[in-house]
Design a protein around this motif. Structure first.
Motif, short mmCIF file in Angstrom:
data_model
loop_
_atom_site.label_atom_id
_atom_site.label_comp_id
_atom_site.label_asym_id
_atom_site.label_seq_id
_atom_site.Cartn_x
_atom_site.Cartn_y
_atom_site.Cartn_z
N MET A 1 0.84 -1.19 0.00
CA MET A 1 0.00 0.00 0.00
C MET A 1 0.88 1.24 0.00
O MET A 1 1.87 1.33 0.71
N SER A 2 0.51 2.23 -0.81
CA SER A 2 1.27 3.47 -0.92
C SER A 2 0.87 4.43 0.18
O SER A 2 -0.31 4.76 0.32
N LEU A 3 1.85 4.89 0.94
CA LEU A 3 1.59 5.90 1.97
C LEU A 3 1.90 7.27 1.39
O LEU A 3 3.07 7.63 1.22
N VAL A 4 0.85 8.00 1.05
CA VAL A 4 0.98 9.31 0.42
C VAL A 4 1.02 10.37 1.51
O VAL A 4 0.24 10.33 2.46
N ARG A 5 1.93 11.33 1.35
CA ARG A 5 2.01 12.46 2.28
C ARG A 5 2.35 13.71 1.50
O ARG A 5 2.79 13.65 0.35
N GLN A 6 2.12 14.85 2.14
CA GLN A 6 2.52 16.11 1.53
C GLN A 6 4.04 16.23 1.57
O GLN A 6 4.68 15.81 2.54
N ALA A 7 4.59 16.82 0.53
CA ALA A 7 6.03 17.03 0.47
C ALA A 7 6.45 18.06 1.50
O ALA A 7 5.67 18.92 1.91
N ALA A 8 7.70 17.96 1.92
CA ALA A 8 8.30 18.89 2.87
C ALA A 8 9.60 19.42 2.26
O ALA A 8 10.09 18.92 1.25
N ALA A 9 10.17 20.42 2.91
CA ALA A 9 11.38 21.07 2.40
C ALA A 9 12.51 20.06 2.16
O ALA A 9 13.26 20.18 1.18
N GLU A 10 12.61 19.06 3.00
CA GLU A 10 13.68 18.07 2.82
C GLU A 10 13.49 17.17 1.60
O GLU A 10 14.40 16.41 1.24
N ASP A 11 12.34 17.26 0.94
CA ASP A 11 12.07 16.46 -0.26
C ASP A 11 12.46 17.17 -1.55
O ASP A 11 12.41 16.56 -2.63
N VAL A 12 12.84 18.42 -1.49
CA VAL A 12 13.04 19.22 -2.70
C VAL A 12 14.06 18.59 -3.64
O VAL A 12 13.82 18.49 -4.85
N ALA A 13 15.20 18.15 -3.15
CA ALA A 13 16.21 17.56 -4.04
C ALA A 13 15.66 16.33 -4.76
O ALA A 13 15.91 16.14 -5.96
#
Length: 156
Positions: A1-13
């Protein structure tokens, strides 16, 4: 199952990496201009950091081993209302992409469902997207149909 979350600053790269992968996959001169340099990736990272807090942008991600497995971006634009666009609010799905090592696990479908729920919550009258050949079956399964307007573009 895919756990979807909102992106955060640490995801930018990782978001920049996945977006570059999308353009490589799509190919052609339109997406990979011969004069391409890395400046667009620096600009993209800056815009993504800014957009993370926008009320009219939703960036969803699925975590993978050592980075992001998938991402998708939704934006909302306010246009003039009309009979075909009752409140003038148009949603756009931009850059749904899954890392090749994480494909066929339902990540894109889970991200799209999350974006469509967000568009419904925000009372969007229509959602537009451009589909790759690989992505088109998923979008049609989610209820997307051919757009009645021709799609044209202009570059100054």
């Amino acid at each position: 199952m895919s756990l979807v979350r909102q992106a955060a600053a640490e995801d930018v790269a990782e978001l920049v990496r996945l977006r570059a992968l999308l353009f490589e996959t799509l190919g052609g001169d339109f997406f990979n201009s011969p004069s391409e340099d890395g400046d667009w990736q620096v600009a993209l990272a800056a815009v993504l950091r800014e957009q993370l807090s926008s009320k009219d942008v939703r960036i969803l991600v699925v975590r993978g081993d050592g980075g992001l497995a998938a991402c998708g971006i939704g934006t909302i634009e306010q246009r003039l209302p009309g009979p075909h666009l009752r409140n003038g609010r148009i949603g756009h799905v931009i850059g749904v992409v899954t890392d090749p090592g994480h494909r066929r696990r339902g990540h894109s479908r889970a991200i799209m469902r999350g974006l469509l729920d967000w568009f419904r919550e925000r009372n969007v009258a229509r959602v537009d997207l451009y589909a790759s050949q690989d992505g088109e079956p998923l979008y049609r399964a989610l209820g997307f149909t051919d757009h009645p307007d021709p799609s044209l573009y202009w570059r100054p």
